[in-house]
Design an enzyme around this catalytic site. Sequence first.
Site, PDB file in Angstrom:
ATOM      1  N   LYS A 274      49.924 -33.761   2.568  1.00  0.00           N
ATOM      2  CA  LYS A 274      49.674 -35.155   2.212  1.00  0.00           C
ATOM      3  C   LYS A 274      51.026 -35.767   1.865  1.00  0.00           C
ATOM      4  O   LYS A 274      51.765 -35.190   1.060  1.00  0.00           O
ATOM      5  CB  LYS A 274      48.722 -35.217   1.009  1.00  0.00           C
ATOM      6  CG  LYS A 274      48.295 -36.619   0.615  1.00  0.00           C
ATOM      7  CD  LYS A 274      47.108 -36.527  -0.340  1.00  0.00           C
ATOM      8  CE  LYS A 274      46.674 -37.883  -0.837  1.00  0.00           C
ATOM      9  NZ  LYS A 274      45.458 -37.787  -1.650  1.00  0.00           N
TER      10      LYS A 274
ATOM     11  N   GLY B 189      53.048 -43.802   5.152  1.00  0.00           N
ATOM     12  CA  GLY B 189      52.792 -42.377   5.382  1.00  0.00           C
ATOM     13  C   GLY B 189      53.331 -41.463   4.296  1.00  0.00           C
ATOM     14  O   GLY B 189      53.260 -40.239   4.419  1.00  0.00           O
TER      15      GLY B 189
ATOM     16  N   ASP C  71      40.652 -35.728  -3.167  1.00  0.00           N
ATOM     17  CA  ASP C  71      41.424 -36.963  -3.369  1.00  0.00           C
ATOM     18  C   ASP C  71      41.436 -37.438  -4.815  1.00  0.00           C
ATOM     19  O   ASP C  71      40.660 -38.289  -5.223  1.00  0.00           O
ATOM     20  CB  ASP C  71      40.924 -38.088  -2.447  1.00  0.00           C
ATOM     21  CG  ASP C  71      41.706 -38.096  -1.148  1.00  0.00           C
ATOM     22  OD1 ASP C  71      42.540 -37.188  -0.961  1.00  0.00           O
ATOM     23  OD2 ASP C  71      41.490 -39.002  -0.334  1.00  0.00           O
TER      24      ASP C  71
ATOM     25  N   ASP D 162      34.729 -41.731   2.867  1.00  0.00           N
ATOM     26  CA  ASP D 162      35.817 -40.904   3.421  1.00  0.00           C
ATOM     27  C   ASP D 162      36.365 -39.948   2.369  1.00  0.00           C
ATOM     28  O   ASP D 162      37.203 -39.104   2.688  1.00  0.00           O
ATOM     29  CB  ASP D 162      36.937 -41.778   3.994  1.00  0.00           C
ATOM     30  CG  ASP D 162      37.439 -42.816   2.997  1.00  0.00           C
ATOM     31  OD1 ASP D 162      36.615 -43.595   2.494  1.00  0.00           O
ATOM     32  OD2 ASP D 162      38.650 -42.835   2.718  1.00  0.00           O
TER      33      ASP D 162
ATOM     34  N   ARG E  36      34.505 -34.994   6.296  1.00  0.00           N
ATOM     35  CA  ARG E  36      34.041 -36.000   5.352  1.00  0.00           C
ATOM     36  C   ARG E  36      32.811 -36.702   5.917  1.00  0.00           C
ATOM     37  O   ARG E  36      32.613 -36.688   7.146  1.00  0.00           O
ATOM     38  CB  ARG E  36      35.123 -37.076   5.155  1.00  0.00           C
ATOM     39  CG  ARG E  36      36.484 -36.529   4.825  1.00  0.00           C
ATOM     40  CD  ARG E  36      37.582 -37.436   5.375  1.00  0.00           C
ATOM     41  NE  ARG E  36      38.879 -36.763   5.313  1.00  0.00           N
ATOM     42  CZ  ARG E  36      39.751 -36.891   4.314  1.00  0.00           C
ATOM     43  NH1 ARG E  36      39.480 -37.688   3.316  1.00  0.00           N
ATOM     44  NH2 ARG E  36      40.879 -36.228   4.313  1.00  0.00           N
TER      45      ARG E  36
HETATM   46  P1  AMP Z   1      42.854 -42.623  -0.013  1.00  0.00           P
HETATM   47  O1  AMP Z   1      42.732 -43.812  -0.882  1.00  0.00           O
HETATM   48  O2  AMP Z   1      44.015 -41.728  -0.370  1.00  0.00           O
HETATM   49  O3  AMP Z   1      41.582 -41.872   0.125  1.00  0.00           O
HETATM   50  O4  AMP Z   1      43.231 -43.186   1.434  1.00  0.00           O
HETATM   51  C1  AMP Z   1      42.428 -44.083   2.167  1.00  0.00           C
HETATM   52  C2  AMP Z   1      43.024 -44.286   3.539  1.00  0.00           C
HETATM   53  O5  AMP Z   1      44.310 -44.917   3.443  1.00  0.00           O
HETATM   54  C3  AMP Z   1      43.262 -43.016   4.319  1.00  0.00           C
HETATM   55  O6  AMP Z   1      43.014 -43.295   5.668  1.00  0.00           O
HETATM   56  C4  AMP Z   1      44.712 -42.724   4.075  1.00  0.00           C
HETATM   57  O7  AMP Z   1      45.286 -41.927   5.077  1.00  0.00           O
HETATM   58  C5  AMP Z   1      45.307 -44.121   4.059  1.00  0.00           C
HETATM   59  N1  AMP Z   1      46.548 -44.202   3.267  1.00  0.00           N
HETATM   60  C6  AMP Z   1      46.682 -44.178   1.921  1.00  0.00           C
HETATM   61  N2  AMP Z   1      47.965 -44.295   1.563  1.00  0.00           N
HETATM   62  C7  AMP Z   1      48.698 -44.383   2.703  1.00  0.00           C
HETATM   63  C8  AMP Z   1      50.090 -44.527   3.008  1.00  0.00           C
HETATM   64  N3  AMP Z   1      51.006 -44.598   2.046  1.00  0.00           N
HETATM   65  N4  AMP Z   1      50.451 -44.583   4.299  1.00  0.00           N
HETATM   66  C9  AMP Z   1      49.531 -44.521   5.270  1.00  0.00           C
HETATM   67  N5  AMP Z   1      48.213 -44.409   5.065  1.00  0.00           N
HETATM   68  C10 AMP Z   1      47.790 -44.337   3.799  1.00  0.00           C
HETATM   69 MG    MG Z   2      40.944 -40.263   0.948  1.00  0.00          MG
END
Ligand code: AMP
Ligand code: MG
Length: 522
Positions: free
Chosen positions: A110, A123, A259, A249, A180
Amino acid sequence: MRIFDFDNSYARDLPGTYVAWKPAQVPQPRLLFLNRPLAEELGLDADALDGPDGAALFAGNRVPEGAEPLAQVYAGHQFGGFSPQLGDGRALLLGEIIDRTGRRRDIAFKGSGRTPFSRGGDGKAAVGPMLREVLIGEGMHALGIPTTRALAVAATGEPVHREQVLPGAVLTRVAASHLRVGTFQFFASRGDIDTLRQLADYAIARHDPELAGVPDRYRALLHAVGQRQARLIAQWMNVGFIHGVMNTDNMTLSGETIDYGPCAFMEAYDPRAVFSSIDHGGRYAYANQPLVARWNLARLAETLIMLMADIDDEAQLKQAVEQVTEIIDAFPGWYAAALLEGQRAKLGLQSATADDDKGDRELADDWLALLQTHKVDFTLAWRRLADAAQGNEAPLRALFADAQAPSVWLARWHARCAADDAVAASEGSAASAQRAPAASAQDGHEAARRAQRMRAVNPLVIPRNHRVEEALAAASNDDDLGPFERLLEALRRPWDDGPSQTPFAEPAPAEVTACYRTFCGT
Ligand code: AMP
Ligand code: MG
């Protein structure tokens, strides 16, 4: 050198559900954390990983032999609204290994850079939030709650731009799988039934192998996932855990917590507690979690229905709808049973007949109502109830502004404990009856045993929000991992007393908790 013995079933069996992708190169890999107990469980050579080679590997600079890194695609309901395409925007599955006990585990990054699913994101991930995943994940694991776990965190030496500039990091995460609810939604929403079926059969092979080939296996999969989720949420509730972003998700088929973004542990008991800065409506408040889990299960049901019936056949569809509805309607009962089972153990009760259910549920509810009314710390109240089981009520009473406040409830609980002991004694051998003359000594013995049982299910140490923040700030701002390491050490022994545990057991000053917010996506 071959570090992981990868066997990549996801890459092999599910083409069309991912994009093969490489982690980004970073300037200055440095290992901040290596989970030695987990490495041991996975059958890895921790010593070989704990140096510059490990740093290069866990920062993403050196892809280990046998890995087939890939970004998984998924969709998801986020705060109730459907996003048809999310996917690993900053994560990569490296592959799977079989651990020492024969379980298949995902090894994933991650924060390893942009992917085709990054949308606007960079990313990347920052040191603080990735170490946070370590602390909460290890804390949950020590509490016996199914969870993904952190194997390592490596600093990248790269700045990450958020509200402030933060040091960057990559987390290596171990999971039973990364399937998921949102993974299923992605294919269902596109009407891609073939891939959806492959995915469901893959989930069955991985998490419910006894269902493989069974004619009604998709219904049975929903049933199994529902039962796992019900047990998981009950465990969360019994330790005061608030996930914060129960989007579809972030709900796994495996029943593991995943998460750790804007999550937090409750201090003073309040069912409305919500900590996430983005959860304005309180959708994912503490008390809503079982309702949301059921809602999310219904979203999974909507996808599996497409495999259970030819949706153009009205009779088939009707039958499938009835079958999944039955499961969704059973969920609250499964949850309530799991919650009560946990609460009984926390109350120190062993006997449990169906006749006791109503009374025990009321006893637990009234206890929680008492904590809410008097704004008492959830974790400490349960813990000190164990002292009360042995007649030492003062520590518990000291948590209340009015020391007499719990008296009526305590009398009820003591009576229930006595009844519980009587059942245990009658179930025991004649030998226990012969000991009857020494009744008071016997009572003392029972009380000590009850207290001991209670201390094994009511933790003294949980990841307290102020302690977590303190540890992350020291690591992120001052490059000082000392507080993080000491907190982790305490979290790994949540049931233990002792002077080294005490600093981590106390709640934050109320004014700190009142303003506490956690942020995700950082
Ligand atoms: P999360 O809130 O971590 O469950 O992420 C929700 C979505 O946002 C997922 O598809 C993650 O891959 C994407 N995401 C979260 N932070 C980033 C980031 N800094 N760069 C790219 N995608 C992100
Ligand atoms: Mg997530």
